[in-house]
Write a protein that holds these residues in place. Structure first.
Motif, PDB file in Angstrom:
ATOM      1  N   TYR A 187      -9.686  24.610  17.260  1.00 51.61           N
ATOM      2  CA  TYR A 187     -10.335  25.876  17.603  1.00 51.61           C
ATOM      3  C   TYR A 187     -11.476  26.133  16.627  1.00 51.61           C
ATOM      4  O   TYR A 187     -11.475  25.631  15.502  1.00 51.61           O
ATOM      5  CB  TYR A 187      -9.337  27.040  17.503  1.00 51.61           C
ATOM      6  N   ALA A 189      -5.694  38.546  14.440  1.00 51.29           N
ATOM      7  CA  ALA A 189      -5.188  38.612  15.820  1.00 51.29           C
ATOM      8  C   ALA A 189      -5.425  37.276  16.523  1.00 51.29           C
ATOM      9  O   ALA A 189      -4.563  36.775  17.262  1.00 51.29           O
ATOM     10  CB  ALA A 189      -5.858  39.739  16.578  1.00 51.29           C
ATOM     11  N   ALA A 190      -6.608  36.685  16.288  1.00 56.43           N
ATOM     12  CA  ALA A 190      -6.918  35.382  16.886  1.00 56.43           C
ATOM     13  C   ALA A 190      -5.970  34.305  16.364  1.00 56.43           C
ATOM     14  O   ALA A 190      -5.476  33.469  17.134  1.00 56.43           O
ATOM     15  CB  ALA A 190      -8.358  35.008  16.584  1.00 56.43           C
ATOM     16  N   ARG A 249      -2.915  34.709  15.233  1.00 60.31           N
ATOM     17  CA  ARG A 249      -1.584  34.928  15.817  1.00 60.31           C
ATOM     18  C   ARG A 249      -1.502  34.341  17.225  1.00 60.31           C
ATOM     19  O   ARG A 249      -0.494  33.712  17.594  1.00 60.31           O
ATOM     20  CB  ARG A 249      -1.251  36.424  15.845  1.00 60.31           C
ATOM     21  N   GLN A 250      -2.551  34.520  18.016  1.00 65.16           N
ATOM     22  CA  GLN A 250      -2.566  33.981  19.376  1.00 65.16           C
ATOM     23  C   GLN A 250      -2.564  32.452  19.358  1.00 65.16           C
ATOM     24  O   GLN A 250      -1.882  31.809  20.172  1.00 65.16           O
ATOM     25  CB  GLN A 250      -3.784  34.504  20.131  1.00 65.16           C
ATOM     26  N   ILE A 251      -3.326  31.875  18.443  1.00 65.58           N
ATOM     27  CA  ILE A 251      -3.378  30.414  18.336  1.00 65.58           C
ATOM     28  C   ILE A 251      -2.005  29.865  17.946  1.00 65.58           C
ATOM     29  O   ILE A 251      -1.514  28.892  18.543  1.00 65.58           O
ATOM     30  CB  ILE A 251      -4.451  29.997  17.307  1.00 65.58           C
ATOM     31  N   ALA A 295       0.890  31.228  18.396  1.00 69.30           N
ATOM     32  CA  ALA A 295       1.843  31.439  19.491  1.00 69.30           C
ATOM     33  C   ALA A 295       1.703  30.382  20.580  1.00 69.30           C
ATOM     34  O   ALA A 295       2.681  30.049  21.266  1.00 69.30           O
ATOM     35  CB  ALA A 295       1.649  32.838  20.087  1.00 69.30           C
ATOM     36  N   ALA A 296       0.484  29.850  20.717  1.00 71.54           N
ATOM     37  CA  ALA A 296       0.229  28.849  21.757  1.00 71.54           C
ATOM     38  C   ALA A 296       0.637  27.441  21.339  1.00 71.54           C
ATOM     39  O   ALA A 296       0.686  26.541  22.184  1.00 71.54           O
ATOM     40  CB  ALA A 296      -1.250  28.861  22.134  1.00 71.54           C
TER      41      ALA A 296
END
Length: 212
Positions: free
Chosen positions: A52, A131-132, A134-136, A138-139
């Motif tokens: 990313y 926040a970004a 955390r999303q990464i 989680a994926a």
């Protein structure tokens, strides 16, 4: 365990000229490209499952080199951009000090209290970047993920992970293409590597300008 490898982008012209970049899309220098290739070679043996990056070209191009070594494509995340420096972008330390006497000093001493003219606050940067992340995470449970971002952005992410005040953000040095490794054990983070530039030539490592 989930492993997060966070890398700062390679050198840009504005790094050399000591200009504040922020959201300005400044390209890598030839040296910056070589740094990107060097960090990609260093990470080539890591089991990277995804890459990313900020959508600014200096981060994206650095990430492309890393991704290519793993036959991956870069996933762009605008929330990983550097802090928006607003009216300061493109200006040097001296120019900012002349136009806004006394204000720039807060960037280094109390950044959490700083309001950049036309820009963001460090709290806003921390909120969007973490926040970004955390999303990464989680994926990609149980995987290794590389993220390429910017000095200020990485600093706020590390402040969040270490649970330290944002006023300490500049105590965490980040050189161009510095590698940071954070391991998450059942969601609990442990920083196992910080600002490592061993992939760069010895005479260059640690001697690049500090302007973000």
């Amino acid at each position: 365990m989930t492993r997060l490898i966070v890398v700062r982008h390679g050198q840009t012209v504005w790094n050399l000229e000591r200009k504040y970049q922020g959201h300005s899309d400044i390209a890598l220098t030839d040296t910056g490209l070589n740094q990107a290739r060097a960090v990609a070679e260093r990470l080539a043996e890591e089991p990277v499952h995804a890459v990313y990056a900020s959508d600014l070209s200096r981060a994206f191009k650095t990430a492309e080199c890393i991704a290519a070594a793993h036959s991956l494509t870069v996933k762009l995340v605008p929330e990983l951009r550097e802090i928006k420096f607003g009216e300061w972008e493109g200006l040097t330390y001296e120019q900012i000090t002349e136009r806004w006497p006394g204000l720039l000093g807060k960037l280094w001493t109390t950044p959490d209290e700083l309001e950049i003219p036309g820009g963001e606050t460090f709290r806003q940067l921390k909120e969007r970047s973490t926040a970004a992340i955390r999303q990464i995470l989680a994926a990609h449970p149980g995987q290794t993920v590389a993220v390429v971002a910017h000095g200020g952005t990485i600093g706020t992410i590390l402040c969040a992970i270490l649970d330290i005040h944002l006023n300490h953000v500049w105590r965490i040095r980040q050189d161009n293409t510095a590698v940071n490794v954070i391991d998450f054990y059942e969601g609990r983070p442990t920083i196992t590597l910080l600002n490592c530039v061993r992939h760069l030539k010895a005479e260059k490592a640690g001697n690049l300008p500090e302007v973000k």
